[in-house]
Write a protein that holds these residues in place. Structure first.
Motif, PDB file in Angstrom:
ATOM      1  N   SER A  44       0.860  -1.153   0.315  1.00 38.67           N
ATOM      2  CA  SER A  44      -0.335   0.077  -0.674  1.00 38.67           C
ATOM      3  C   SER A  44       0.865   1.519  -0.313  1.00 38.67           C
ATOM      4  O   SER A  44       0.220   2.198  -0.313  1.00 38.67           O
ATOM      5  N   ALA A  45       2.342   1.424   1.243  1.00 39.09           N
ATOM      6  CA  ALA A  45       2.419   2.443   0.282  1.00 39.09           C
ATOM      7  C   ALA A  45       3.216   2.512  -0.262  1.00 39.09           C
ATOM      8  O   ALA A  45       4.032   3.460  -0.980  1.00 39.09           O
ATOM      9  N   GLU A  51       1.471   7.102  -6.455  1.00 41.68           N
ATOM     10  CA  GLU A  51       0.816   8.467  -7.623  1.00 41.68           C
ATOM     11  C   GLU A  51       0.776   9.758  -6.552  1.00 41.68           C
ATOM     12  O   GLU A  51       0.430  10.529  -7.277  1.00 41.68           O
ATOM     13  N   THR A  52       1.941   9.649  -6.115  1.00 42.13           N
ATOM     14  CA  THR A  52       1.920  11.519  -4.979  1.00 42.13           C
ATOM     15  C   THR A  52       3.083  11.126  -5.252  1.00 42.13           C
ATOM     16  O   THR A  52       3.308  12.840  -5.106  1.00 42.13           O
ATOM     17  N   ASN A  78       1.761  -3.759 -14.912  1.00 46.16           N
ATOM     18  CA  ASN A  78       0.727  -3.763 -16.017  1.00 46.16           C
ATOM     19  C   ASN A  78      -0.362  -2.093 -15.347  1.00 46.16           C
ATOM     20  O   ASN A  78      -1.618  -2.135 -16.086  1.00 46.16           O
ATOM     21  N   GLU A  79      -0.360  -1.558 -14.193  1.00 47.28           N
ATOM     22  CA  GLU A  79      -1.255  -0.809 -13.758  1.00 47.28           C
ATOM     23  C   GLU A  79      -0.759   0.708 -13.387  1.00 47.28           C
ATOM     24  O   GLU A  79      -1.724   1.334 -13.588  1.00 47.28           O
ATOM     25  N   ILE A  80       0.106   0.840 -13.000  1.00 51.44           N
ATOM     26  CA  ILE A  80       1.058   2.180 -13.190  1.00 51.44           C
ATOM     27  C   ILE A  80       1.152   2.788 -14.714  1.00 51.44           C
ATOM     28  O   ILE A  80       2.391   1.797 -15.958  1.00 51.44           O
ATOM     29  N   PHE A  81       0.873   3.537 -14.894  1.00 49.28           N
ATOM     30  CA  PHE A  81       1.208   4.770 -16.507  1.00 49.28           C
ATOM     31  C   PHE A  81       2.466   5.185 -16.453  1.00 49.28           C
ATOM     32  O   PHE A  81       2.658   6.154 -15.315  1.00 49.28           O
ATOM     33  N   GLN A  82       3.347   4.683 -17.625  1.00 53.70           N
ATOM     34  CA  GLN A  82       4.367   5.166 -17.202  1.00 53.70           C
ATOM     35  C   GLN A  82       5.541   5.226 -15.889  1.00 53.70           C
ATOM     36  O   GLN A  82       5.949   5.354 -15.562  1.00 53.70           O
ATOM     37  N   CYS A  83       5.409   3.432 -15.944  1.00 49.87           N
ATOM     38  CA  CYS A  83       5.625   3.209 -14.383  1.00 49.87           C
ATOM     39  C   CYS A  83       7.422   3.623 -14.742  1.00 49.87           C
ATOM     40  O   CYS A  83       7.914   3.194 -16.031  1.00 49.87           O
TER      41      CYS A  83
END
Length: 129
Positions: A44-45, A51-52, A78-83
């Motif tokens: 979660s961290a 995200e921030t 797979n979930e973060i745009f421009q990871c």
């Protein structure tokens, strides 16, 4: 590139995080800017930080519990745009195929050799240019 680069460092083990910080130091190579570690001990961290906070590279512990870095890597890729690129720390060289499955950009075996992890991190940071 900015004057300091941010490296997300995920491990449930504080000793692993300390070992990585010590091995890399403030600057993994002379031709890359200094790094600032943002430490996370839980999934979660990691997700909240991505995200921030602007993160340039992630270093994930494949042996973290209860959520290993390989699963975290696959999820964020797979979930973060421009990871950001991911350096995955694996427990055994035989786990390299799992690192490929997780979409890791680079792999280093635990415990990380200071020269090897610094070189791998520096290569990912250079690729940002």
């Amino acid at each position: 590139m900015s004057s300091t680069l941010s490296v997300l460092l995920y491990s449930s083990d504080a000793a692993v995080r300390a070992h990585v910080r010590t091995a890399v130091g403030r600057r993994p190579a002379l031709d890359v800017p200094p790094v600032r570690f943002v430490e996370c001990a839980t999934l979660s961290a990691v997700l909240r930080t991505l995200e921030t906070v602007r993160i340039d590279v992630c270093v994930l512990d494949g042996e973290a519990v209860p959520v290993g870095g390989m699963g975290v890597c696959r999820q964020i890729k797979n979930e973060i745009f421009q990871c950001p690129p991911v350096l995955l720390l694996i427990g055994r060289p035989q786990d390299a195929w799992l690192a490929r499955w997780s979409h890791a950009d680079a792999v280093v075996t635990l415990p990380p050799d200071p020269m090897e992890i610094a070189a791998a991190l520096a290569a990912l940071l250079r690729a940002l240019r």
